[in-house]
Write a protein that holds these residues in place. Structure first.
Motif, short mmCIF file in Angstrom:
data_model
loop_
_atom_site.label_atom_id
_atom_site.label_comp_id
_atom_site.label_asym_id
_atom_site.label_seq_id
_atom_site.Cartn_x
_atom_site.Cartn_y
_atom_site.Cartn_z
N VAL A 108 0.84 -1.20 0.00
CA VAL A 108 0.00 0.00 0.00
C VAL A 108 0.88 1.25 0.00
N GLU A 109 1.95 1.22 0.79
CA GLU A 109 2.86 2.37 0.85
C GLU A 109 3.51 2.64 -0.50
N GLN A 110 3.86 1.59 -1.22
CA GLN A 110 4.48 1.77 -2.53
C GLN A 110 3.54 2.46 -3.51
N VAL A 111 2.25 2.21 -3.38
CA VAL A 111 1.28 2.82 -4.28
C VAL A 111 0.98 4.26 -3.87
N LEU A 112 0.76 4.48 -2.58
CA LEU A 112 0.35 5.80 -2.10
C LEU A 112 1.53 6.74 -1.86
N GLY A 113 2.70 6.20 -1.59
CA GLY A 113 3.79 7.03 -1.08
C GLY A 113 3.67 7.09 0.44
N TRP A 114 4.80 7.27 1.12
CA TRP A 114 4.76 7.14 2.58
C TRP A 114 3.97 8.26 3.25
N ARG A 115 3.93 9.44 2.65
CA ARG A 115 3.19 10.53 3.29
C ARG A 115 1.68 10.24 3.31
N ARG A 116 1.13 9.84 2.17
CA ARG A 116 -0.30 9.54 2.12
C ARG A 116 -0.62 8.28 2.93
N PHE A 117 0.32 7.33 2.94
CA PHE A 117 0.09 6.13 3.75
C PHE A 117 0.08 6.48 5.23
N LEU A 118 0.93 7.42 5.65
CA LEU A 118 0.93 7.85 7.05
C LEU A 118 -0.41 8.48 7.41
N LYS A 119 -0.93 9.32 6.51
CA LYS A 119 -2.24 9.93 6.76
C LYS A 119 -3.31 8.85 6.85
N LEU A 120 -3.25 7.88 5.94
CA LEU A 120 -4.23 6.80 5.96
C LEU A 120 -4.15 6.01 7.25
N TYR A 121 -2.94 5.61 7.65
CA TYR A 121 -2.82 4.77 8.85
C TYR A 121 -3.23 5.53 10.10
N GLY A 122 -2.87 6.80 10.19
CA GLY A 122 -3.31 7.60 11.33
C GLY A 122 -4.82 7.69 11.40
N THR A 123 -5.46 7.86 10.25
CA THR A 123 -6.93 7.91 10.20
C THR A 123 -7.53 6.59 10.62
N LEU A 124 -6.92 5.49 10.18
CA LEU A 124 -7.43 4.16 10.53
C LEU A 124 -7.30 3.90 12.03
N CYS A 125 -6.21 4.37 12.64
CA CYS A 125 -6.04 4.18 14.08
C CYS A 125 -7.11 4.92 14.87
N LEU A 126 -7.49 6.10 14.40
CA LEU A 126 -8.47 6.92 15.11
C LEU A 126 -9.91 6.52 14.81
N SER A 127 -10.13 5.83 13.70
CA SER A 127 -11.49 5.54 13.24
C SER A 127 -12.33 4.77 14.26
N PRO A 128 -11.81 3.70 14.90
CA PRO A 128 -12.65 3.00 15.90
C PRO A 128 -13.09 3.92 17.04
N ALA A 129 -12.17 4.77 17.51
CA ALA A 129 -12.51 5.69 18.60
C ALA A 129 -13.57 6.69 18.15
N LEU A 130 -13.42 7.22 16.94
CA LEU A 130 -14.40 8.17 16.42
C LEU A 130 -15.76 7.50 16.23
N PHE A 131 -15.73 6.24 15.79
CA PHE A 131 -16.98 5.49 15.63
C PHE A 131 -17.70 5.38 16.98
N MET A 132 -16.96 4.97 18.00
CA MET A 132 -17.57 4.81 19.31
C MET A 132 -18.08 6.13 19.87
N LEU A 133 -17.32 7.19 19.64
CA LEU A 133 -17.67 8.49 20.20
C LEU A 133 -18.87 9.11 19.51
N LEU A 134 -18.92 9.02 18.18
CA LEU A 134 -19.94 9.73 17.41
C LEU A 134 -21.14 8.87 17.06
N ILE A 135 -20.91 7.60 16.78
CA ILE A 135 -22.00 6.73 16.34
C ILE A 135 -22.55 5.88 17.48
N ALA A 136 -21.71 5.56 18.45
CA ALA A 136 -22.18 4.76 19.59
C ALA A 136 -21.72 5.40 20.90
N PRO A 137 -22.20 6.61 21.19
CA PRO A 137 -21.72 7.33 22.38
C PRO A 137 -22.13 6.68 23.70
#
Length: 275
Positions: free
Chosen positions: A97-126
């Motif tokens: 995935v990093e080879q396709v996106l480049g490391w900068r976009r992959f970093l943004k993607l992975y950071g978003t993925l790490c936060l996504s479960p927390a955001l889901f719980m906070l906003l969709i299942a408070p």
């Protein structure tokens, strides 16, 4: 030579160089996970339950203002063989995935993925009171990202990657239906997988969203037609004000017999334009 150098601004190529050796972002993420495993083992070994309680993502405490949990919860991992398998999958599929996106976009993607479960719980299942930690959902979503890029890649037992992805997502859905205590975690993982898929599609991977592309094309066509109509209208108005109006004034003062052949041709053209 410098001991450590970071990569080019474009984001393609290795994320950094260490003693002349290239190091990918994926490898940095894997090493960070290893450090997090050691950190978790130390906390458990010293029975630091109070610290662990302050690290995990717990919705009621976040609502009380403990927002640091958004940053700390990914660093508390499970000390299990499954985590080792996850790290191997992160290294293997994250590299692609990093080879396709480049490391900068992959970093943004992975950071978003790490936060996504927390955001889901906070906003969709408070109402959730499940203490969440780790990067299980993010690492599964990296695999989903890989299958989005390479859906027909052959994997175990000669099965295409996309079928493995559907199988894992289907299993998560069944677990969400069957086991109420982990239902919110399974739902958060499915949500995170959807974030990975959506991110890559918006990047245009595998043609992007076909329906979105068609919608954009239709919008562009409508804008083009409006611009053409405006241009045509402006050209008509300019033609009339600059060439036709003076002729009409001449007719009003001296009659049709005063027009030259050229002026008659201009009136004929104006008649055609205004039809």
């Amino acid at each position: 030579h410098a001991l450590m150098q970071f990569s080019m601004p474009s984001g393609h190529g290795p994320a950094m160089w260490l003693k002349g050796r290239s190091i990918s972002l994926t490898m940095i993420l894997v090493l960070t996970h290893v450090a997090a495993l050691v950190f978790t083992a130390v906390l458990l070994g010293f029975q630091a339950g109070g610290v662990i309680e302050k690290i995990v993502f717990f919705v009621p405490d976040v609502f009380r203002g403990e927002i640091w949990r958004f940053v700390t919860f990914p660093f508390l991992l499970q000390l299990s063989f499954w985590t080792v398998i996850e790290l191997f999958m992160l290294w293997m599929f994250g590299t692609q995935v990093e080879q396709v996106l480049g490391w900068r976009r992959f970093l943004k993607l992975y950071g978003t993925l790490c936060l996504s479960p927390a955001l889901f719980m906070l906003l969709i299942a408070p109402w959730s009171t499940f203490p969440y930690s780790g990067t299980d959902a993010a690492n599964l979503a990296v695999f989903i990202a890989f299958t989005t890029i390479y859906p027909d890649a052959m994997m175990l037992f000669g099965t295409k990657a996309k079928w493995w992805a559907w199988g894992l997502l289907g299993l998560l859905f069944l677990q969400a239906v069957a086991f109420e205590p982990i239902r919110i975690v399974c739902a958060a993982s499915l949500f995170t997988a959807g974030v990975a898929y959506g991110y890559l599609k918006f990047q245009g991977i595998q043609g992007g969203f076909d329906w979105l592309n068609r919608w954009k094309e239709q919008r562009e066509e409508v804008r083009y037609q409006r611009a053409q109509r405006k241009k045509l209208l402006e050209s008509k108005e300019h033609f009339i004000s600059e060439q036709v109006d003076p002729i009409l004034d001449k007719i009003a003062r001296h009659g049709m017999q005063s027009l030259t052949e050229e002026e008659k041709r201009i009136l004929a053209r104006a008649k055609d334009k205004l039809r």
